[in-house]
Design an enzyme around this catalytic site. Structure first.
Site, PDB file in Angstrom:
ATOM      1  N   ASP A 235       2.953 -62.386 -10.666  1.00 18.94           N
ATOM      2  CA  ASP A 235       1.893 -63.247 -11.221  1.00 18.94           C
ATOM      3  C   ASP A 235       2.125 -63.543 -12.692  1.00 18.94           C
ATOM      4  O   ASP A 235       1.654 -64.562 -13.216  1.00 18.94           O
ATOM      5  CB  ASP A 235       0.524 -62.600 -11.019  1.00 18.94           C
ATOM      6  CG  ASP A 235       0.119 -62.739  -9.563  1.00 18.94           C
ATOM      7  OD1 ASP A 235       0.533 -61.903  -8.757  1.00 18.94           O
ATOM      8  OD2 ASP A 235      -0.557 -63.735  -9.238  1.00 18.94           O
ATOM      9  N   ASN A 245       1.835 -57.930 -10.721  1.00 20.22           N
ATOM     10  CA  ASN A 245       1.764 -58.446  -9.345  1.00 20.22           C
ATOM     11  C   ASN A 245       0.620 -57.722  -8.634  1.00 20.22           C
ATOM     12  O   ASN A 245      -0.025 -56.847  -9.222  1.00 20.22           O
ATOM     13  CB  ASN A 245       3.106 -58.250  -8.628  1.00 20.22           C
ATOM     14  CG  ASN A 245       3.164 -59.008  -7.310  1.00 20.22           C
ATOM     15  OD1 ASN A 245       2.847 -60.200  -7.252  1.00 20.22           O
ATOM     16  ND2 ASN A 245       3.534 -58.339  -6.232  1.00 20.22           N
TER      17      ASN A 245
HETATM   18  O1  MRU Z   1      -4.625 -62.366  -5.483  1.00 21.03           O
HETATM   19  P1  MRU Z   1      -3.505 -63.210  -4.970  1.00 21.03           P
HETATM   20  O2  MRU Z   1      -3.451 -63.299  -3.489  1.00 21.03           O
HETATM   21  O3  MRU Z   1      -3.484 -64.570  -5.641  1.00 21.03           O
HETATM   22  O4  MRU Z   1      -2.201 -62.450  -5.454  1.00 21.03           O
HETATM   23  C1  MRU Z   1      -0.952 -63.014  -5.165  1.00 21.03           C
HETATM   24  C2  MRU Z   1       0.188 -62.157  -5.562  1.00 21.03           C
HETATM   25  O5  MRU Z   1       0.027 -61.114  -6.146  1.00 21.03           O
HETATM   26  C3  MRU Z   1       1.560 -62.702  -5.284  1.00 21.03           C
HETATM   27  O6  MRU Z   1       2.452 -61.666  -5.049  1.00 21.03           O
HETATM   28  C4  MRU Z   1       2.044 -63.499  -6.505  1.00 21.03           C
HETATM   29  O7  MRU Z   1       1.087 -64.453  -6.889  1.00 21.03           O
HETATM   30  C5  MRU Z   1       3.334 -64.183  -6.261  1.00 21.03           C
HETATM   31  S1  MRU Z   1       3.173 -65.553  -5.159  1.00 21.03           S
HETATM   32  C6  MRU Z   1       4.685 -66.312  -5.008  1.00 21.03           C
END
Ligand code: MRU
Length: 350
Positions: A235, A245
């Site tokens: 993220d 992440n």
């Molecule tokens: O809370 P989320 O579902 O948005 O979290 C997503 C993640 O942590 C993913 O691993 C990250 O955004 C990478 S997506 C290519």
């Protein structure tokens, strides 16, 4: 099935809250409801929310296209602020919004209606770049996946988390396309279940063998030698390579280190935040208690207990084997390596 579509001036988002039970698209035509869709996780995943925020700025511009220049730009600034506040950890969101604002400002000699048109083209461009970048990450990363690999992944870093193809799951897709046998263990990813609901859904639709495990089983599987490597998305990545992440990623990285397994992060340039020296500075979103106290609307914890629900964690760079980007693989990332990697990429673009 695309997570994001833009058709006839409307943004269509696959409602990821309902998967895998139902696959329904919701329609958005203004930035406010789109910001809410990001907050409520109709769409999620760092690159996906970046692309959606770009379309939301285009929708805001379209709404404001008959205004005078001052009202147009102040309206865009309000939309930008509202969108950036929707979710704080994934930097792709702020990155896309800032890129859209920069384009708007660079066109300030044009009328608001002309700028609105240019902004929609820019949003389409961001979406198209994401498709291409993920394919590049996948193809580069595939070289790291041995034939017959048993891969553990966490959360969902797939087509649903991007405009298409995925980052971590893109690497797996490319390895399979190259003729390798790959099987995947998907952590269910409590509390929101992105692993069991979304990763398992999209991999099984592609006929890639996938086995769901509860998050607390990963260490045991590693000890049983059932896992060959771990690959996740990101993220936000700080200048020193620390990676934010989905919560639980850090525990996996520590376990992988203890069991001497490679731990890979797949992420585009837009996920790097070089303004932050280390991961300590990354804002971590806390989500509502009911994600822990309730399950599908039913209370599963006693009334009145304390609850802490951080949605992301930070894995220190020293636990990473490599970060796979669209421009190459950064092994054992450090501030120096990331700095020279970006400098080289910039020089190549000049
Ligand atoms: O809370 P989320 O579902 O948005 O979290 C997503 C993640 O942590 C993913 O691993 C990250 O955004 C990478 S997506 C290519």
């Amino acid at each position: 099935m695309d997570a994001i579509r833009f058709e006839r001036n409307k943004l269509m988002l696959l409602d990821q809250r309902l998967l895998p039970a139902e696959a329904i698209y919701l329609e958005y035509s203004d930035w406010r409801t789109t910001a809410n869709a990001i907050k409520e996780m109709v769409v999620r995943g760092a690159p996906a929310i970046g692309a959606v925020a770009a379309y939301a700025i285009a929708l805001a511009a379209d709404e404001l296209k008959d205004a005078d220049a001052d009202s147009f730009f102040s309206g865009l600034t309000v939309a930008a602020k509202g969108l950036k506040a929707a979710r704080p950890t994934a930097v792709n969101l702020a990155w896309a919004v800032e890129r859209m604002l920069a384009v708007a400002k660079s066109q300030s000699a044009c009328s608001p209606a002309q700028i609105a048109k240019i902004l929609l083209e820019e949003a389409e461009q961001i979406a198209q770049e994401d498709r291409e970048v993920n394919k590049k990450i996948g193809d580069l990363g595939a070289s790291l996946i041995p034939d017959n690999a048993r891969v553990l992944t966490h959360c969902n870093a797939g087509a649903l988390a991007t405009v298409a193809y995925g980052t971590a799951l893109g690497v797996i897709r490319s390895a399979v396309a190259a003729g390798k046998q790959v099987s995947v263990y998907a952590d269910e990813t409590r509390p929101y279940l992105q692993g069991s609901r979304l990763t398992a859904w999209e991999l099984s639709r592609d006929n890639i063998p996938v086995t769901i495990i509860a998050d607390n089983m990963a260490g045991f599987l590693m000890k049983q030698k059932k896992i060959d490597l771990v690959i996740v998305g990101a993220d936000r990545i700080a200048a020193n390579g620390d990676v934010a992440n989905k919560i639980g990623t850090y525990s996996l990285a520590v376990l992988a280190a203890v069991h001497q397994l490679p731990f890979y992060v797949a992420a585009p340039f837009s996920t790097f935040d070089l303004t932050l020296e280390t991961g300590e500075e990354i804002p971590i979103e806390e989500r509502c208690e009911t994600e822990l106290t309730h399950f599908y609307g039913k209370r599963i914890a006693p009334e009145g207990v304390g609850c802490y629900n951080p949605s992301f964690d930070v894995t220190p760079a020293n636990y990473l084997t490599a970060i796979i980007t669209e421009a190459g693989i950064i092994y054992q990332p450090s501030t120096e390596k990331i700095h020279s990697f970006f400098k080289e990429a910039d020089d190549d673009l000049l």
